[in-house]
Design a protein around this motif. Structure first.
Motif, PDB file in Angstrom:
ATOM      1  N   ILE A  39       0.845  -1.190   0.000  1.00  0.00           N
ATOM      2  CA  ILE A  39       0.000   0.000   0.000  1.00  0.00           C
ATOM      3  C   ILE A  39       0.880   1.241   0.000  1.00  0.00           C
ATOM      4  CG2 ILE A  39      -1.756   1.283   1.279  1.00  0.00           C
ATOM      5  CD1 ILE A  39      -2.696  -1.402   2.386  1.00  0.00           C
ATOM      6  N   VAL A  41       1.381   5.131   0.696  1.00  0.00           N
ATOM      7  CA  VAL A  41       0.793   6.140   1.583  1.00  0.00           C
ATOM      8  C   VAL A  41       1.638   7.414   1.551  1.00  0.00           C
ATOM      9  CG1 VAL A  41      -0.296   4.489   3.142  1.00  0.00           C
ATOM     10  CG2 VAL A  41       2.004   5.265   3.612  1.00  0.00           C
ATOM     11  N   ALA A  64      -5.823   2.517   5.440  1.00  0.00           N
ATOM     12  CA  ALA A  64      -6.148   2.338   4.030  1.00  0.00           C
ATOM     13  C   ALA A  64      -6.535   0.886   3.743  1.00  0.00           C
ATOM     14  CB  ALA A  64      -4.971   2.744   3.153  1.00  0.00           C
TER      15      ALA A  64
END
Length: 77
Positions: A39, A41, A64
């Motif tokens: 992920i 970020v 998230a």
């Protein structure tokens, strides 16, 4: 779903904006099987009175991940 591991990769600070971008590798347990997702970020670099940078990056990635739908999690794996 339980997070088993969270590691930060490719962290870099944007000097112009003061933001820190990173890719976080999360390993979570889903249906008794480990699921690994990456992920991306972005968090503020130095907000006043905030938690340490590592905690903010990992927290943003976990948030998230929690907000992703089941289909998105399957595609990210």
């Amino acid at each position: 779903m339980r997070i088993l591991s969270a590691r930060i990769h490719r962290a870099r600070r944007e000097r112009a904006t003061g933001m820190v971008s990173a890719v976080v590798a999360l390993t979570a347990l889903r249906d008794d099987r480990p699921l690994r997702v990456f992920i991306a970020v972005t968090v503020p670099g130095r907000p006043v009175g905030a938690a340490p940078l590592r905690d903010r990056v990992l927290g943003a990635a976990k948030l998230a991940f929690a907000g992703m739908s089941t289909q998105q999690k399957a595609r990210a794996a």
